[in-house]
Structure formats: C-alpha cells, structure tokens
Design a protein around this motif. Structure first.
Motif, PDB file in Angstrom:
ATOM      1  N   LEU A 208       0.824  -1.206   0.000  1.00  0.00           N
ATOM      2  CA  LEU A 208       0.000   0.000   0.000  1.00  0.00           C
ATOM      3  C   LEU A 208       0.862   1.262   0.000  1.00  0.00           C
ATOM      4  N   ALA A 209       1.902   1.245   0.827  1.00  0.00           N
ATOM      5  CA  ALA A 209       2.800   2.398   0.885  1.00  0.00           C
ATOM      6  C   ALA A 209       3.492   2.616  -0.452  1.00  0.00           C
ATOM      7  N   GLY A 210       3.863   1.503  -1.108  1.00  0.00           N
ATOM      8  CA  GLY A 210       4.492   1.609  -2.418  1.00  0.00           C
ATOM      9  C   GLY A 210       3.555   2.224  -3.442  1.00  0.00           C
ATOM     10  N   ALA A 211       2.277   1.822  -3.415  1.00  0.00           N
ATOM     11  CA  ALA A 211       1.303   2.393  -4.346  1.00  0.00           C
ATOM     12  C   ALA A 211       1.125   3.889  -4.104  1.00  0.00           C
ATOM     13  N   ALA A 212       1.256   4.304  -2.846  1.00  0.00           N
ATOM     14  CA  ALA A 212       1.114   5.717  -2.496  1.00  0.00           C
ATOM     15  C   ALA A 212       2.411   6.502  -2.697  1.00  0.00           C
ATOM     16  N   GLY A 213       3.501   5.789  -2.971  1.00  0.00           N
ATOM     17  CA  GLY A 213       4.783   6.465  -3.152  1.00  0.00           C
ATOM     18  C   GLY A 213       5.319   7.070  -1.875  1.00  0.00           C
ATOM     19  N   MET A 214       5.092   6.373  -0.739  1.00  0.00           N
ATOM     20  CA  MET A 214       5.516   6.868   0.561  1.00  0.00           C
ATOM     21  C   MET A 214       6.258   5.788   1.322  1.00  0.00           C
ATOM     22  N   SER A 215       7.038   6.203   2.313  1.00  0.00           N
ATOM     23  CA  SER A 215       7.601   5.237   3.238  1.00  0.00           C
ATOM     24  C   SER A 215       6.463   4.706   4.110  1.00  0.00           C
ATOM     25  N   VAL A 216       6.692   3.574   4.767  1.00  0.00           N
ATOM     26  CA  VAL A 216       5.636   2.969   5.572  1.00  0.00           C
ATOM     27  C   VAL A 216       5.188   3.907   6.686  1.00  0.00           C
ATOM     28  N   SER A 217       6.125   4.546   7.375  1.00  0.00           N
ATOM     29  CA  SER A 217       5.758   5.413   8.502  1.00  0.00           C
ATOM     30  C   SER A 217       4.981   6.642   8.022  1.00  0.00           C
ATOM     31  N   VAL A 218       5.431   7.246   6.914  1.00  0.00           N
ATOM     32  CA  VAL A 218       4.725   8.419   6.375  1.00  0.00           C
ATOM     33  C   VAL A 218       3.350   8.008   5.865  1.00  0.00           C
ATOM     34  N   PHE A 219       3.278   6.829   5.236  1.00  0.00           N
ATOM     35  CA  PHE A 219       1.998   6.334   4.733  1.00  0.00           C
ATOM     36  C   PHE A 219       1.003   6.155   5.872  1.00  0.00           C
ATOM     37  N   HIS A 220       1.435   5.527   6.963  1.00  0.00           N
ATOM     38  CA  HIS A 220       0.552   5.321   8.113  1.00  0.00           C
ATOM     39  C   HIS A 220      -0.002   6.660   8.615  1.00  0.00           C
ATOM     40  N   HIS A 221       0.877   7.652   8.711  1.00  0.00           N
ATOM     41  CA  HIS A 221       0.473   8.967   9.229  1.00  0.00           C
ATOM     42  C   HIS A 221      -0.603   9.588   8.340  1.00  0.00           C
ATOM     43  N   HIS A 222      -0.376   9.622   7.032  1.00  0.00           N
ATOM     44  CA  HIS A 222      -1.314  10.284   6.132  1.00  0.00           C
ATOM     45  C   HIS A 222      -2.582   9.453   5.938  1.00  0.00           C
ATOM     46  N   PHE A 223      -2.466   8.135   5.959  1.00  0.00           N
ATOM     47  CA  PHE A 223      -3.656   7.289   5.808  1.00  0.00           C
ATOM     48  C   PHE A 223      -4.624   7.543   6.956  1.00  0.00           C
ATOM     49  N   ARG A 224      -4.105   7.575   8.175  1.00  0.00           N
ATOM     50  CA  ARG A 224      -4.982   7.810   9.324  1.00  0.00           C
ATOM     51  C   ARG A 224      -5.520   9.244   9.334  1.00  0.00           C
ATOM     52  N   ALA A 225      -4.685  10.192   8.925  1.00  0.00           N
ATOM     53  CA  ALA A 225      -5.128  11.589   8.915  1.00  0.00           C
ATOM     54  C   ALA A 225      -6.285  11.793   7.947  1.00  0.00           C
ATOM     55  N   ILE A 226      -6.271  11.074   6.821  1.00  0.00           N
ATOM     56  CA  ILE A 226      -7.298  11.268   5.794  1.00  0.00           C
ATOM     57  C   ILE A 226      -8.519  10.392   6.025  1.00  0.00           C
ATOM     58  N   THR A 227      -8.320   9.127   6.440  1.00  0.00           N
ATOM     59  CA  THR A 227      -9.449   8.193   6.568  1.00  0.00           C
ATOM     60  C   THR A 227      -9.928   8.032   8.002  1.00  0.00           C
ATOM     61  N   THR A 228      -9.162   8.487   8.965  1.00  0.00           N
ATOM     62  CA  THR A 228      -9.418   8.360  10.419  1.00  0.00           C
ATOM     63  C   THR A 228      -9.171   6.945  10.932  1.00  0.00           C
ATOM     64  N   LEU A 229      -8.679   6.027  10.084  1.00  0.00           N
ATOM     65  CA  LEU A 229      -8.420   4.646  10.477  1.00  0.00           C
ATOM     66  C   LEU A 229      -7.027   4.237  10.048  1.00  0.00           C
ATOM     67  N   SER A 230      -6.534   3.142  10.642  1.00  0.00           N
ATOM     68  CA  SER A 230      -5.321   2.515  10.143  1.00  0.00           C
ATOM     69  C   SER A 230      -5.698   1.671   8.925  1.00  0.00           C
ATOM     70  N   PRO A 231      -4.738   1.288   8.077  1.00  0.00           N
ATOM     71  CA  PRO A 231      -5.065   0.421   6.934  1.00  0.00           C
ATOM     72  C   PRO A 231      -5.736  -0.882   7.350  1.00  0.00           C
ATOM     73  N   VAL A 232      -5.297  -1.478   8.463  1.00  0.00           N
ATOM     74  CA  VAL A 232      -5.901  -2.735   8.924  1.00  0.00           C
ATOM     75  C   VAL A 232      -7.356  -2.511   9.333  1.00  0.00           C
ATOM     76  N   GLN A 233      -7.627  -1.434  10.052  1.00  0.00           N
ATOM     77  CA  GLN A 233      -9.000  -1.131  10.462  1.00  0.00           C
ATOM     78  C   GLN A 233      -9.885  -0.828   9.252  1.00  0.00           C
ATOM     79  N   PHE A 234      -9.311  -0.136   8.291  1.00  0.00           N
ATOM     80  CA  PHE A 234     -10.044   0.210   7.077  1.00  0.00           C
ATOM     81  C   PHE A 234     -10.455  -1.059   6.332  1.00  0.00           C
ATOM     82  N   GLN A 235      -9.506  -1.990   6.172  1.00  0.00           N
ATOM     83  CA  GLN A 235      -9.814  -3.234   5.472  1.00  0.00           C
ATOM     84  C   GLN A 235     -10.844  -4.058   6.237  1.00  0.00           C
ATOM     85  N   LYS A 236     -10.746  -4.055   7.550  1.00  0.00           N
ATOM     86  CA  LYS A 236     -11.715  -4.805   8.357  1.00  0.00           C
ATOM     87  C   LYS A 236     -13.121  -4.258   8.137  1.00  0.00           C
ATOM     88  N   GLN A 237     -13.243  -2.912   8.094  1.00  0.00           N
ATOM     89  CA  GLN A 237     -14.564  -2.343   7.870  1.00  0.00           C
ATOM     90  C   GLN A 237     -15.094  -2.696   6.487  1.00  0.00           C
TER      91      GLN A 237
END
Length: 292
Positions: A208-237
């Motif tokens: 996922l981070a690769g598709a976004a063109g980000m490092s894993v840590s930066v990806f986690h930060h922006h993913f949660r900031a935009i979606t309000t969830l972590s990638p794992v929580q998002f997929q679970k929903q």
C-alpha cells in the motif's frame, strides 16, 4: 432552500426510485435518494461526494466527529472515509430526499489549471448551508432530465459547472486535493483503491505504501489523517460491510460469509461484526430469511 430544485428532485425520485431508495439519473455520478421512514444505521466507506439534503434529517458519524443536518444544508465528504449514517426524520407524508453528486477527479484536475487555489484548509467532511451558485447549477441540470436532447448537449457542461462552484465554495481546498495528481489525498486514494478491490486477501502495508509512493511510517500517518483509520481497520470495515450485504441481501450462512470476506475464524468474525453493527450476524441473517 430552493423550492424549484426540491420539486424537480421530488418528482423525478418518485417516478424512478428503486427498491433500495435510490433514483439513478441520466447524469454520471448524480443520484437522488428517497426514504419513507427513519432507517437503521448504515455503515459504509463513503466515496468523495456532496449530498444536498432537500427534506428530512440525517445523522452522520466519522471517527470521533458527528453531524446532523437537514433541509437547505449540504454535507461534503472530500475523501474515502468510513461513515456511519442514519436517516432520523422521514415519513410517508414528508419523505427524506437528497441530491447526491460523486466528485469526478478528472473534471477537478482540469478545473484546477484555471481555478486559483484558496489559502485555507478545511476538514475532509463538513456541513454547510446550500451555496447559491451550486444550487443554481444543480437546479438547471435536474431541470433537463425530461429534455434528452438538451441534456445531451448541455448536461456535461452543467456537471462541470457544479464542480467549478464547489471548488469555489468553503470546501474548495479539501475538494481540490481530490484532483491533484500528487497530493496526499490522491496518493492515499491509490492505496484505498487496492483495499477496495482486494479486501478479501491480506494486503501488506508495504504494498500500500508503495502504491502511495511513501515510506511505511509516512503512509501510516497520512492514511490515518485522511481516513481516520489505520489500513488494517479500514480493510476490516470493508470486509464487514460486504459481509452485512451478503447476509441481508443473500441470506448466506455465517461461516460461508466469514470465509467469503476473508476471515479465517468464524468466532472472530462474529465478534467484529457485533462490535461494528451492534448486533450479531445471526440476527441479520434471520431478518433476511424472514423477509425473503
């Protein structure tokens, strides 16, 4: 609120609404929602859109924020984010009506070349009164539904005009990010597209981070900031939303449904389902079978 826009939408919805309460229109991305009574909680990963509420009331929650809005107000969602919503006011005499437009990122990208950027920041979701220019463009567009030739010639121009006025509105900065090729919202959107398509398999965060063109840590930060969830929580929903659709629409068995959406453990699926929807999957399956 514009009485003419309401009457045009009401007449069209009453004539074309489906069993699920949605009236598709001849314009891409534009629908009218009608409900005759208050509804159960609906959980979904909302696509970027504007919902102009014409009659009734609705409550929407995302993350720790909650909104309730009514006639003359519009809700803008400028990101792929999980929402819990409920129509709280509707009746046979006064149904709920809302005009909903999904944003077109191609149009937004083209308009950004000529529409100056606003220096302010706005949240990805918010409620505001109808904007006069947006309302005017929507009224003229809906007014062409029963004039096929005029709609063919003028409809796309009016759809672009709607996007233009939305970019000029208070939500313009948040909407603008949807059309920016290299914005954080656009990058996270590429990861969300993978999760939407591949929600059944275990998707590695590195992919996922690769598709976004980000490092894993930066990806986690922006993913949660935009979606309000972590990638794992998002997929679970995503998995649980699809599971509920299977149970209610198809009346599928619980074990089979759990497997279809990617769960290896039925007990874990049951716990997650009850936590998200406030009721065990067996109850929803029984409702579906009774209605069938």
């Amino acid at each position: 609120m514009d009485a003419t826009l309401f009457e045009l939408c009401r007449r069209y919805a009453d004539a074309h609404v489906s069993q699920c309460g949605v009236a598709a229109t001849p314009v891409a991305g534009l629908t009218i929602v009608r409900a005759m009574h208050p509804g159960e909680l609906q959980v979904a990963i909302a696509r970027p859109l504007i919902a102009m509420l014409l009659q009734g009331r609705k409550r929407v929650t995302t993350g720790a924020s909650g909104f309730e809005y009514g006639p003359g107000e519009a809700m803008v969602i400028a990101a792929d984010i999980p929402t819990t919503s409920q129509i709280v006011q509707a009746s046979q005499r006064h149904p709920y009506y809302a005009l909903v437009l999904e944003f077109d990122p191609v149009i937004l990208r083209e308009l950004q070349e000529v529409v100056p950027a606003l220096p302010t920041k706005t949240p990805a979701i918010g409620i505001q009164p109808f904007d006069r220019d947006v309302t005017d463009a929507a009224r003229r567009l809906v007014g062409l539904f029963d004039q096929p030739q005029a709609l063919t010639l003028l409809g796309e121009g009016l759809r672009r005009e709607l996007h233009y006025w939305l970019l000029q509105s208070v939500h313009g900065p948040a909407i603008r990010a949807l059309g920016a090729v290299d914005s954080h919202a656009a990058r996270i959107g590429r990861a969300v597209a993978i999760l939407r398509k591949e929600y059944m398999r275990a998707v590695r965060v590195e992919e996922l981070a690769g598709a976004a063109g980000m490092s894993v840590s930066v990806f986690h930060h922006h993913f949660r900031a935009i979606t309000t969830l972590s990638p794992v929580q998002f997929q679970k929903q995503l998995r649980l939303i699809e599971a509920r659709r299977e149970l209610l629409a198809e009346g599928a068995g619980i074990a089979r449904t759990a497997s279809l959406v990617g769960y290896a453990s039925v007990s874990q699926f049951t716990r997650d389902y009850a936590r998200m929807f406030g009721t065990p999957p067996g109850r929803d399956r029984r409702i579906a079978k009774a209605e069938a």
